[in-house]
Design a protein around this motif. Structure first.
Motif, PDB file in Angstrom:
ATOM      1  N   VAL A  19      -2.847   9.056   5.419  1.00 45.29           N
ATOM      2  CA  VAL A  19      -2.330  10.231   4.554  1.00 45.29           C
ATOM      3  C   VAL A  19      -2.870  10.000   3.025  1.00 45.29           C
ATOM      4  N   MET A  20      -2.608   8.751   2.626  1.00 41.15           N
ATOM      5  CA  MET A  20      -2.901   8.392   1.503  1.00 41.15           C
ATOM      6  C   MET A  20      -4.553   8.100   0.747  1.00 41.15           C
ATOM      7  N   HIS A  21      -5.211   7.900   1.832  1.00 44.80           N
ATOM      8  CA  HIS A  21      -6.545   7.448   1.588  1.00 44.80           C
ATOM      9  C   HIS A  21      -6.650   6.210   0.755  1.00 44.80           C
TER      10      HIS A  21
ATOM     11  N   LYS B 151      -5.631   5.713  -2.064  1.00 42.94           N
ATOM     12  CA  LYS B 151      -4.243   5.257  -2.793  1.00 42.94           C
ATOM     13  C   LYS B 151      -3.673   4.206  -2.200  1.00 42.94           C
ATOM     14  N   PHE B 152      -3.918   4.048  -0.925  1.00 43.38           N
ATOM     15  CA  PHE B 152      -3.245   2.846  -0.082  1.00 43.38           C
ATOM     16  C   PHE B 152      -3.491   1.564  -0.762  1.00 43.38           C
ATOM     17  N   VAL B 153      -2.585   0.682  -1.015  1.00 44.75           N
ATOM     18  CA  VAL B 153      -3.087  -0.678  -1.652  1.00 44.75           C
ATOM     19  C   VAL B 153      -2.843  -1.663  -0.308  1.00 44.75           C
ATOM     20  N   PRO B 154      -4.169  -2.241  -0.200  1.00 42.20           N
ATOM     21  CA  PRO B 154      -4.163  -3.151   1.074  1.00 42.20           C
ATOM     22  C   PRO B 154      -3.466  -4.750   0.661  1.00 42.20           C
TER      23      PRO B 154
ATOM     24  N   CYS C   7      12.106  -4.189  -4.919  1.00 36.64           N
ATOM     25  CA  CYS C   7      13.114  -3.112  -5.098  1.00 36.64           C
ATOM     26  C   CYS C   7      12.891  -1.938  -4.362  1.00 36.64           C
ATOM     27  N   ASN C   8      13.671  -1.033  -4.330  1.00 36.90           N
ATOM     28  CA  ASN C   8      13.554   0.062  -3.775  1.00 36.90           C
ATOM     29  C   ASN C   8      12.340   0.817  -3.761  1.00 36.90           C
ATOM     30  N   MET C   9      11.643   1.270  -2.756  1.00 35.56           N
ATOM     31  CA  MET C   9      10.373   2.125  -2.660  1.00 35.56           C
ATOM     32  C   MET C   9       9.304   1.005  -3.112  1.00 35.56           C
ATOM     33  N   SER C  10       9.435  -0.167  -3.075  1.00 40.42           N
ATOM     34  CA  SER C  10       8.289  -1.018  -3.425  1.00 40.42           C
ATOM     35  C   SER C  10       7.279  -1.386  -2.473  1.00 40.42           C
ATOM     36  N   GLY C  11       7.626  -0.944  -1.116  1.00 39.46           N
ATOM     37  CA  GLY C  11       6.626  -0.886  -0.102  1.00 39.46           C
ATOM     38  C   GLY C  11       6.944  -2.030   1.089  1.00 39.46           C
ATOM     39  N   LYS C  12       8.274  -2.435   0.952  1.00 47.34           N
ATOM     40  CA  LYS C  12       8.517  -3.671   2.015  1.00 47.34           C
ATOM     41  C   LYS C  12       8.394  -3.179   3.381  1.00 47.34           C
ATOM     42  N   SER C  13       9.052  -1.993   3.825  1.00 50.38           N
ATOM     43  CA  SER C  13       8.864  -1.450   4.898  1.00 50.38           C
ATOM     44  C   SER C  13       7.441  -1.225   5.460  1.00 50.38           C
ATOM     45  N   THR C  14       6.751  -0.604   4.461  1.00 43.55           N
ATOM     46  CA  THR C  14       5.378  -0.222   4.793  1.00 43.55           C
ATOM     47  C   THR C  14       4.686  -1.478   5.206  1.00 43.55           C
ATOM     48  N   TYR C  15       4.819  -2.827   4.425  1.00 42.77           N
ATOM     49  CA  TYR C  15       4.224  -3.720   4.565  1.00 42.77           C
ATOM     50  C   TYR C  15       4.577  -4.345   5.953  1.00 42.77           C
TER      51      TYR C  15
ATOM     52  N   ASP D 294      14.062  -5.173   8.979  1.00 43.06           N
ATOM     53  CA  ASP D 294      14.322  -4.612   7.768  1.00 43.06           C
ATOM     54  C   ASP D 294      15.617  -3.988   7.491  1.00 43.06           C
ATOM     55  N   GLU D 295      15.821  -4.455   6.211  1.00 44.57           N
ATOM     56  CA  GLU D 295      17.259  -4.190   5.651  1.00 44.57           C
ATOM     57  C   GLU D 295      18.371  -4.510   6.532  1.00 44.57           C
ATOM     58  N   LEU D 296      18.569  -5.626   7.156  1.00 49.08           N
ATOM     59  CA  LEU D 296      19.624  -5.696   8.082  1.00 49.08           C
ATOM     60  C   LEU D 296      20.814  -6.172   7.185  1.00 49.08           C
TER      61      LEU D 296
ATOM     62  N   THR E   1      14.296  -7.561   2.719  1.00 46.49           N
ATOM     63  CA  THR E   1      15.654  -7.490   2.566  1.00 46.49           C
ATOM     64  C   THR E   1      15.746  -7.094   1.053  1.00 46.49           C
ATOM     65  N   HIS E   2      16.990  -6.479   0.881  1.00 46.90           N
ATOM     66  CA  HIS E   2      17.576  -6.241  -0.761  1.00 46.90           C
ATOM     67  C   HIS E   2      18.102  -7.490  -1.132  1.00 46.90           C
ATOM     68  N   PHE E   3      18.649  -8.306  -0.188  1.00 53.72           N
ATOM     69  CA  PHE E   3      19.430  -9.627  -0.553  1.00 53.72           C
ATOM     70  C   PHE E   3      18.467 -10.720  -1.195  1.00 53.72           C
TER      71      PHE E   3
ATOM     72  N   LEU F  64       3.550  -1.850  -7.696  1.00 57.66           N
ATOM     73  CA  LEU F  64       2.214  -2.229  -7.532  1.00 57.66           C
ATOM     74  C   LEU F  64       1.654  -2.267  -6.071  1.00 57.66           C
ATOM     75  N   TYR F  65       2.659  -2.321  -5.085  1.00 61.54           N
ATOM     76  CA  TYR F  65       2.585  -2.349  -3.777  1.00 61.54           C
ATOM     77  C   TYR F  65       1.761  -3.586  -3.350  1.00 61.54           C
ATOM     78  N   LYS F  66       1.786  -4.528  -3.955  1.00 66.40           N
ATOM     79  CA  LYS F  66       1.050  -5.825  -3.837  1.00 66.40           C
ATOM     80  C   LYS F  66       2.044  -6.787  -3.477  1.00 66.40           C
TER      81      LYS F  66
HETATM   82  N1  LIG Z   1       0.751  -0.387   0.143  1.00 70.03           N
HETATM   83  C1  LIG Z   1       1.075   0.653  -0.203  1.00 70.03           C
HETATM   84  N2  LIG Z   1       0.182   1.568  -1.010  1.00 70.03           N
HETATM   85  C2  LIG Z   1       0.296   2.655  -1.647  1.00 70.03           C
HETATM   86  N3  LIG Z   1       1.519   3.201  -1.375  1.00 70.03           N
HETATM   87  C3  LIG Z   1       2.410   2.504  -0.861  1.00 70.03           C
HETATM   88  C4  LIG Z   1       2.341   1.327   0.012  1.00 70.03           C
HETATM   89  N4  LIG Z   1       3.407   0.856   0.445  1.00 70.03           N
HETATM   90  C5  LIG Z   1       4.126   1.787   0.374  1.00 70.03           C
HETATM   91  N5  LIG Z   1       3.823   2.570  -0.478  1.00 70.03           N
HETATM   92  C6  LIG Z   1       4.699   4.069  -0.834  1.00 70.03           C
HETATM   93  O1  LIG Z   1       6.010   3.543  -1.337  1.00 70.03           O
HETATM   94  C7  LIG Z   1       6.886   4.518  -0.517  1.00 70.03           C
HETATM   95  C8  LIG Z   1       7.947   3.257  -0.088  1.00 70.03           C
HETATM   96  O2  LIG Z   1       7.540   2.474   0.846  1.00 70.03           O
HETATM   97  P1  LIG Z   1       8.557   1.732   1.496  1.00 70.03           P
HETATM   98  O3  LIG Z   1       9.616   2.654   2.334  1.00 70.03           O
HETATM   99  O4  LIG Z   1       7.695   0.775   2.433  1.00 70.03           O
HETATM  100  O5  LIG Z   1       9.419   0.906   0.389  1.00 70.03           O
HETATM  101  P2  LIG Z   1      11.020   0.014   0.566  1.00 70.03           P
HETATM  102  O6  LIG Z   1      10.564  -0.988  -0.537  1.00 70.03           O
HETATM  103  O7  LIG Z   1      11.039  -0.431   2.194  1.00 70.03           O
HETATM  104  O8  LIG Z   1      11.763   1.060   0.153  1.00 70.03           O
HETATM  105  P3  LIG Z   1      13.429   1.006   0.465  1.00 70.03           P
HETATM  106  O9  LIG Z   1      13.878  -0.381  -0.050  1.00 70.03           O
HETATM  107  O10 LIG Z   1      13.982   1.864  -0.428  1.00 70.03           O
HETATM  108  O11 LIG Z   1      13.692   1.052   1.778  1.00 70.03           O
HETATM  109  C9  LIG Z   1       6.024   4.878   1.065  1.00 70.03           C
HETATM  110  O12 LIG Z   1       6.465   6.262   0.966  1.00 70.03           O
HETATM  111  C10 LIG Z   1       4.584   4.931   0.180  1.00 70.03           C
HETATM  112  O13 LIG Z   1       4.558   6.202  -0.408  1.00 70.03           O
END
Ligand SMILES: Nc1ncnc2c1ncn2[C@@H]1O[C@H](COP(=O)(O)OP(=O)(O)OP(=O)(O)O)[C@@H](O)[C@H]1O
Length: 907
Positions: A575-577, A579-582, A599-607, A677-679, A710-712, A743-745
């Motif tokens: 979806v992100m082509h 823009k996705f950070v490896p 922090c929230n939305m930093s990409g933990k779950s995605t990683y 994730d987030e237990l 985790t957020h803890f 930075l999603y890194k």
């Molecule tokens: N490696 C990445 N490259 C680019 N964008 C990313 C990457 N990882 C995550 N994202 C973007 O960040 C958003 C949030 O990612 P994710 O749900 O993994 O964060 P999180 O840290 O688990 O958030 P939360 O703590 O709120 O659950 C995704 O929907 C995606 O759009």
């Protein structure tokens, strides 16, 4: 036994949970529909069932399964599945736990429509019986009790001997020796198919397979669901799931194989390497790749065709007189078989020059010597230009002209009548058109046969002339018939039936001959399914299009270390082509428990999800989205992830978390991988942290590779010195003007900026000075916590221990590695130097911290204990008058509000 009266037809319809009162016929069979779940709504052994049912079943296949077990502390369970749609039988015997988790997993993977169980297991209910009963709704199965006398090992062996492909019989006998329960199950299923379903397989026509309990990775249903392996969570119809991503298969068999592989990835290194080799070859030989894809396009659902040619209605129970429908179906089957056989040679040609063993084996299966004899048989009876058609009218025409002239003298006469009747129908429609000046179309469907369709706009509000009958409106169209057209339909039908009945004898004789070739046909079919499955779409992109740099996938290595360079989430990146950070991933035994903060939305779950998805991909033989990847082979995969972030933490979330956690802890071992994730979100901060800690400790001990997002942040700090634990975080950049950039890194250590909550708060307009005071409080508290942790004797001990254990691991690596002589000596010296340096650094740090502590105590006049820092926060806050005045003069208890602010920020 086969001469007995046909059992009651209620086999397929009856429903009851009070088993003993529903005994059918003389076979001692009782049935039950899936039971409604108890109030908990959860299966006893399993994880949450959300939407799971659709995962189990591929399509509406008729699969009958038998289950039996040995009793004992660790039960041995036998299972046999017979798929009546694809003519396949699978036997397995599993050493299971008291929760029968593996048995339920197998049932969910194969999704039987009916489960047979020994009648004695129902009263009193055995544990296996109860657990299956609880899971019936999820598996979407019906439970049937079958008398003990049908579960006989010798009968099972006889069935294998007589029904399995001749060339497989000896190998199968060796494989199943010692699998008493599995063999009893195959006896029970095949007896039931014969007596209960009135179907039987001809000699040596069944694809019997023995599936050892080892050999596939176990992924429980909740993991399948939450990792979106088969289905997207938000939109079940979306292709944004692993199956949707990989499923560019061109044949239904390929698609089914892919699905079952995703549900049960392989654990055999050799087989995986064979798949990688095949794939590598296909992606590097452009011509072969495109030729293979083109050749695959013409295959129909051969599995089903072969099986419907194969399965005979039970000869004695059902009279064998053919009906028009069965005869039509037989001719359709033969036409489909013809198309299949003719499609095989292009695959053989496409794979010319193949080097990898898998492609070579498939090519050999498709060789002319296997196919030509069957082609000859078909060509003797069926006209050369007959092809399969999807449109019912075209298929009827193909059927009518399928059998060669000359096999029956009257066939040509009947065909002439058919042709004339068809012409009459078209003529009639032309006449109507002219007479009423209406532009009408002659349409066909199997129910109405020919009918007339007129665009509603053509009528301009006037009624249809009375000659048109059976009129009804369908959207913008008016559909109708005339009496004359119905008469002509009747004439066409009669002449078609005559042709069919006259063709029947020749077709049945042909089918009889083809049955002798079933085993090779099925093997070719399997080879083609495998070939289709390994041609994943991303390979097309990566190998042959211009997107190599952004989309490239790599062949995984199988080693003892999990190492991924520039890995990506396969679904998200689509979806992100660009823009996705490896990200990189590295895990070994001494880095087996990875705490991921951010922090929230930093990409933990995605990683963490991307790691799990890449593992599954690698174990089904796919390349993975990374620039380098190596994986150990995992035997179990667990995912405890939040399926819906919008759900407010509440009791049921907590209950679900705990159930998942218990499940994981019961089953995890050193050959497993888990992502958590987030237990602990579902309860209070302190309890959540305590639970997360306890679970983390247990998971570290299990020696599995675990990613724990985790957020803890405290979890990372507390466990930092544990051997096998490392901390990572997803980096965030804080700008000068109160901006935050994700930075999603992935980066080393726990997240540095603990107060990202405060950083976020700065962006929101709050009363002047509040955020600054909050920051001051947070820093002060953190300083205290850090100081105490550093001087803790337990922590110092852990850090030293970890250093020593790392040294040991390096020494073992050196012993097993390739370094020798002077190189080795130099390396050892460097290692020694580094060890001494680090140990000294710890000592110095301890001395410095102790000194600082003493200095502060002199200022404070207080002494610190080693109690839980969380517990101490209220005391610390209460002791700081300057902090108490912060809260803008409201009536809130200031110490309490201070503590709460900090807790929330830290969470
Ligand atoms: N490696 C990445 N490259 C680019 N964008 C990313 C990457 N990882 C995550 N994202 C973007 O960040 C958003 C949030 O990612 P994710 O749900 O993994 O964060 P999180 O840290 O688990 O958030 P939360 O703590 O709120 O659950 C995704 O929907 C995606 O759009």
């Amino acid at each position: 036994m086969v001469q007995r009266r046909r059992p009651s037809t209620s086999f397929s319809t009856s429903a009851s949970t009070s088993y003993p009162s529903y005994a059918y016929g003389e076979y001692g069979i009782t049935t039950s529909r899936p039971r409604t779940h108890r109030s908990t709504g959860r299966p006893g052994t399993g994880r949450p069932r959300t939407g799971a049912s659709t995962i189990a079943r591929i399509d509406a296949q008729q699969v009958v399964c038998a289950v039996t077990e040995s009793r004992g502390i660790s039960p041995t369970v036998g299972l046999a599945f017979v798929n009546l749609d694809t003519g396949e039988a699978v036997l397995c015997q599993i050493c299971d736990s008291q929760t029968y988790v593996r048995t339920i997993h197998k049932l969910r993977v194969y999704g039987p429509s009916e489960i047979l169980i020994v009648s004695t297991a129902a009263s009193p209910k055995s544990k296996l019986f109860s657990i299956i009963e609880e899971n019936l709704e999820v598996i979407e199965s019906r439970l049937t009790l079958l008398d003990r006398r049908y579960w006989v090992e010798s009968t099972g062996l006889e069935y294998i001997q007589s029904l399995a492909f001749t060339e497989d019989v000896e190998a199968l006998k060796i494989q199943v020796s010692g699998s008493y329960f599995a063999v009893c199950c195959i006896a029970a299923v095949l007896k039931y198919v014969q007596l209960g379903l009135s179907k039987t397989f001809p000699f040596h026509s069944l694809r019997v397979k023995y599936e050892p309990s080892e050999g596939s990775m176990m992924i429980d249903i909740s993991t399948i669901y939450s990792l979106e392996l088969i289905q997207n969570l938000q939109n079940p119809k979306s292709k944004d799931c692993l199956f949707g991503l990989l499923n560019e298969t061109l044949t239904p068999m390929g698609s089914r194989l892919l699905r079952s592989n995703i549900l049960q990835p392989l654990t055999d290194r050799e087989t995986l390497n064979t798949r990688y080799d095949a794939l590598e070859e296909l992606t590097t030989k452009e011509e072969m790749f495109f030729a293979t894809r083109a050749a695959l396009k013409s295959f129909l659902d051969v599995d089903r065709t072969l099986t419907s040619v194969l399965i005979l209605p039970h000869l004695i129970i059902i009279p064998t007189k053919p009906t028009i429908q069965t005869t039509e179906q037989s001719i359709n089957n033969v036409i489909m078989l013809k198309q299949f056989v003719n499609s095989v040679n292009p695959i053989y040609e496409a794979l010319t020059g193949a080097r990898s063993s898998m492609l070579n084996n498939i090519r050999e299966l498709c060789a002319p010597e296997n196919v030509v004899p069957i082609q000859d048989l078909i060509d003797n009876v069926i006209n050369g230009d007959t092809t399969y058609a999807k449109q019912p009218l075209e298929l009827r025409n193909q059927r009518t002209y399928a059998v060669k002239s000359g096999v029956n003298g009257l066939l040509d006469v009947a065909r002439t009548t058919y042709k004339e009747a068809m012409e009459d129908a078209y003529h009639h429609s032309t006449e109507l058109n002219q007479e009423y000046n209406l532009p009408l179309d002659l349409k066909y469907d199997s129910m109405r046969q020919f009918y007339i369709r007129i665009a509603a706009s053509e009528l301009e509000g006037r009624p249809l002339p009375p000659v048109f009958t059976n009129v009804f409106r369908k959207k913008n169209m008016v559909e109708c018939q005339t009496l004359e057209l119905m008469k002509r339909n009747q004439k066409i039908m009669v002449s078609h039936q005559e042709v069919i009945l006259m063709s029947n004898k020749a077709v049945q004789a042909l089918i009889e001959e083809i049955r002798t070739q079933m085993s090779i046909l099925f093997k070719i079919c399997e080879g083609i399914a495998m070939l289709d499955m390994v041609l994943f779409p991303h390979r097309e992109i990566s190998a042959f299009a211009q997107l190599v740099t952004t989309q490239d996938y790599v062949r995984p290595q199988i080693t003892d270390t999990l190492a991924i360079k520039a890995g990506r989430h396969p679904i998200r990146e689509k979806v992100m082509h660009s823009k996705f950070v490896p990200n990189d991933v590295y895990a070994t035994q001494h880095m087996r428990f990875q705490i991921i903060t951010g922090c929230n939305m930093s990409g933990k779950s995605t990683y963490i999800r991307s790691v799990a998805l890449m593992v599954v991909m690698s174990q089904i033989g796919s390349f993975v989205p990374a620039s380098y990847a190596s994986f150990p082979i995992f035997h179990q995969l667990f995912a405890r992830v939040n399926m819906d972030d919008s759900i407010e933490p509440n009791v049921s979330t907590f209950a679900m978390e705990m159930r998942d956690t218990a499940f994981i802890l019961r089953n995890i071992d050193r050959r497993s991988m888990a992502i958590i994730d987030e237990l602990g979100r579902g309860t209070s901060t302190r309890d959540g942290l305590a639970i997360a800690l306890a679970l983390a400790e247990a998971l570290v001990q299990s020696r599995a590779l675990v990613w724990f997002a985790t957020h803890f942040r405290d979890l990372a700090n507390i466990l930092a010195e544990r051997n096998g634990v490392i901390s990572l975080h997803l980096a965030v950049e804080l700008g000068d003007n109160d901006t935050m950039t994700m930075l999603y890194k992935i980066a080393e250590g726990a997240i540095k900026e603990s107060h990202y909550g405060l950083a976020l708060a700065r962006v929101i307009p709050l009363p002047p000075g509040l955020v600054e005071h909050a920051t001051y409080i947070a820093q002060k508290l953190e300083h205290q916590v850090l100081k105490r942790r550093k001087t803790s004797t337990r922590v110092i001990h852990e850090r030293r221990r970890k250093l020593i254990l790392n040294l040991k691991e390096h020494l073992v690596q050196a012993q097993n590695g390739v370094m020798e002589g002077e190189v080795l000596a130099a390396w050892l010296k460097a290692l020694q130097k580094e060890f001494v340096l680090r140990m000294t650094a710890i000592d110095k740090e301890v001395a410095r911290a102790e000194q600082e502590s003493e200095d502060e105590e002199m200022v404070d006049g207080t002494e610190h204990t080693e109690s839980d820092h969380e517990e101490e926060r209220p005391t610390r806050s209460a002791r700081q008058p300057s902090v108490i005045t912060v809260n803008s003069g409201t009536a809130t208890t200031e110490s309490g509000s201070t503590v709460r602010a900090v807790s929330e920020n830290e969470q």
